[in-house]
Scaffold this motif. Sequence first.
Motif, PDB file in Angstrom:
ATOM      1  N   LEU A   1       0.829  -1.208   0.000  1.00  0.00           N
ATOM      2  CA  LEU A   1       0.000   0.000   0.000  1.00  0.00           C
ATOM      3  C   LEU A   1       0.864   1.258   0.000  1.00  0.00           C
ATOM      4  O   LEU A   1       0.522   2.261  -0.639  1.00  0.00           O
ATOM      5  CB  LEU A   1      -0.938  -0.002   1.213  1.00  0.00           C
ATOM      6  CG  LEU A   1      -1.988  -1.119   1.269  1.00  0.00           C
ATOM      7  CD1 LEU A   1      -2.830  -1.006   2.537  1.00  0.00           C
ATOM      8  CD2 LEU A   1      -2.879  -1.097   0.032  1.00  0.00           C
ATOM      9  N   PHE A   2       1.972   1.221   0.720  1.00  0.00           N
ATOM     10  CA  PHE A   2       2.893   2.360   0.723  1.00  0.00           C
ATOM     11  C   PHE A   2       3.491   2.581  -0.663  1.00  0.00           C
ATOM     12  O   PHE A   2       3.586   3.714  -1.138  1.00  0.00           O
ATOM     13  CB  PHE A   2       3.998   2.142   1.772  1.00  0.00           C
ATOM     14  CG  PHE A   2       3.709   2.761   3.107  1.00  0.00           C
ATOM     15  CD1 PHE A   2       4.599   3.627   3.711  1.00  0.00           C
ATOM     16  CD2 PHE A   2       2.515   2.481   3.770  1.00  0.00           C
ATOM     17  CE1 PHE A   2       4.335   4.201   4.940  1.00  0.00           C
ATOM     18  CE2 PHE A   2       2.235   3.042   5.003  1.00  0.00           C
ATOM     19  CZ  PHE A   2       3.143   3.916   5.591  1.00  0.00           C
ATOM     20  N   ASP A   3       3.899   1.480  -1.300  1.00  0.00           N
ATOM     21  CA  ASP A   3       4.476   1.610  -2.635  1.00  0.00           C
ATOM     22  C   ASP A   3       3.450   2.169  -3.629  1.00  0.00           C
ATOM     23  O   ASP A   3       3.769   3.032  -4.454  1.00  0.00           O
ATOM     24  CB  ASP A   3       4.982   0.252  -3.127  1.00  0.00           C
ATOM     25  CG  ASP A   3       6.211  -0.233  -2.350  1.00  0.00           C
ATOM     26  OD1 ASP A   3       6.840   0.596  -1.663  1.00  0.00           O
ATOM     27  OD2 ASP A   3       6.524  -1.436  -2.437  1.00  0.00           O
ATOM     28  N   ASP A   4       2.211   1.680  -3.527  1.00  0.00           N
ATOM     29  CA  ASP A   4       1.160   2.158  -4.432  1.00  0.00           C
ATOM     30  C   ASP A   4       0.895   3.646  -4.267  1.00  0.00           C
ATOM     31  O   ASP A   4       0.561   4.350  -5.237  1.00  0.00           O
ATOM     32  CB  ASP A   4      -0.143   1.385  -4.199  1.00  0.00           C
ATOM     33  CG  ASP A   4      -0.063  -0.062  -4.670  1.00  0.00           C
ATOM     34  OD1 ASP A   4       0.872  -0.381  -5.437  1.00  0.00           O
ATOM     35  OD2 ASP A   4      -0.930  -0.862  -4.264  1.00  0.00           O
ATOM     36  N   ALA A   5       1.024   4.131  -3.019  1.00  0.00           N
ATOM     37  CA  ALA A   5       0.764   5.544  -2.744  1.00  0.00           C
ATOM     38  C   ALA A   5       2.014   6.407  -2.890  1.00  0.00           C
ATOM     39  O   ALA A   5       1.948   7.630  -2.735  1.00  0.00           O
ATOM     40  CB  ALA A   5       0.180   5.704  -1.342  1.00  0.00           C
ATOM     41  N   GLY A   6       3.162   5.768  -3.154  1.00  0.00           N
ATOM     42  CA  GLY A   6       4.402   6.507  -3.337  1.00  0.00           C
ATOM     43  C   GLY A   6       4.908   7.180  -2.087  1.00  0.00           C
ATOM     44  O   GLY A   6       5.391   8.308  -2.130  1.00  0.00           O
ATOM     45  N   ILE A   7       4.813   6.493  -0.936  1.00  0.00           N
ATOM     46  CA  ILE A   7       5.235   7.099   0.333  1.00  0.00           C
ATOM     47  C   ILE A   7       6.298   6.247   1.021  1.00  0.00           C
ATOM     48  O   ILE A   7       6.396   5.036   0.795  1.00  0.00           O
ATOM     49  CB  ILE A   7       4.041   7.335   1.280  1.00  0.00           C
ATOM     50  CG1 ILE A   7       3.192   6.054   1.432  1.00  0.00           C
ATOM     51  CG2 ILE A   7       3.190   8.480   0.803  1.00  0.00           C
ATOM     52  CD1 ILE A   7       2.003   6.215   2.324  1.00  0.00           C
TER      53      ILE A   7
END
Length: 427
Positions: free
Chosen positions: A164-170
Motif C-alpha cells: 500500500l505504501f508503494d502504491d501511494a508513493g510514500i
Amino acid sequence: MDEAVERRRFLGLTAAAAALGLTATMTGCGSLGGDSGDVTLRLVAADYDLTGGDTTKKYWNDLVAAFEAQHPGIKVEVSIESWDDVDRKVSEMVEADKAPDIAQIGAYADYAAAGDLYAAEELLTIPVQANFLAPLVEAGEYKRTQYGLPFVASTRPLFYNQGLFDDAGIEAPTSWAELAEAAEKLKDNGVRTPFALPLGPEEAQAEALMWLLSGGGGWTDATDRYAVDSDANIKTFDWLKKNLVGKGLTGPVAPGKLNRKAAFAAFTNGEVGMLNGHPSLLQEAAKKGVKVGQVPLPGVEGPPKAAMGVADWIMGFKQNGHRKEIGAFLNFVFTDDNVLKFAGDNDLLPVTVSASSRMETEPEHADLRVFLKTLPDSQLPPVGKTSWAKVSENVKQNIGKAVTPAGRPADVLGSIGRVATAAESAE
C-alpha cells in the motif's frame, strides 16, 4: 559493605560480563539442586499457540524431561491453560490454599504484595539473575525487590503495509507530521483504514502507552507516581484526536470500539495501512501475502526516547516450601537454549542479555531484530503496582472517549488520573 549492596554490585558486574558473552550457561546444578529427597513441583503455564496446536505443551514436556534427567530427585507436573483462563485459575488456586509451586502468567504484583512469592535472589544464582535485561528487572520489582521473573517479552514498533505504501508513493514516517501525511495519502489512494488505532477494551492501555511514550509522557512520572493527565499526555491525545481521528484517517470503526484482534485481522487482510504491531503478527501477515515494513513508532519530531515493552512473568510460590527445587528448575528454564527456543518459536523476544545477543546474530531471527533493538531501552507499564490492574481496566473502558467528537482529552485523562492516584494511595 552490607550483603544487599554487595549483591547489587556483583549483579552489575555479572550483567556486564553477560553482555560480553562471558557468563557460563547455567543448568541449575550446585547449591540450588534437589538434594532434599523426591519432590514434585506443580507448574501452571499459559498457552502461547495461536493456532490451537500443542507447541506450548511440547516445549514444556521437552524442557521438563531434560531437567528431570539432570535432577533425579525432582519431578515437574505441568498444566497448560489458555490466556483467557490462566490468571483466574492461578488466583483461585492461591485463594483455596492450593498454590502451584511455579506459575507462568500475566501479573505478579498482587502475589508479591501478599507475601506469597519467593524473591528472585532466593531462587536464582547470581549470574542468572544478573542476565535479565534491565527494563525487565525494574518492571519485575515490587517495593524494590524483584519477584516477577520475565519469561518472554515484546516491543511494539510501527508496522506498515509495504504494498500500500508503494502504491501511494510514500516512505516510512519518522515523525508525527510524516505519519499523518502518510495516512492522508493512503486515504486519498483508497485505503479503508490508513491508521488502525485500537483503543477498545481489549488492550487500550497498551496502545495508549505507545502513543504517550512517543509524545514524551507515560502512565507514570520520573518518581514512579501516576501522571496520567500530564501536559505531555494531554498534548498527545489532542494530536491524535485532531490529526488522525478527526480527519477520518482511523477507519470506519471508532477507536474506542476497535479492539486489537480486529485491527490485526484487518491488517492481514490488506485493509490497513499502518498500526502498532506485535511480533506474532508477522507470521499471520506473511501467510496472507502482506509484505510488512517495520520502523519504531515516530515521536513528535523524530525517534522517541523510549518504546513500550511488554513482558509475561514466571514466579515461585512459597506455600509448599520447595525453594531449592523451584530455584533449580528456574535456573534451568533461563538457560540460553531454553529461552531462545520458546521466544523464537513464538515470534517473541528473549528476556536475557546473552540470549538476546545470540538472537541478534542468528539469521533465522532476522525479522525480530527491529523488536530487539528497542527492547533494552523500552518502558513497561507499571505492572509492579498492585493498583495497576484497577487503573488498567479503567483505561481500557474509558480512554477511547478522549478521541470521540464530543470528548475532551484533558477531561478523560483527568478522570482516569484521579482514580489512579486514589488507587495508588490505597496500596
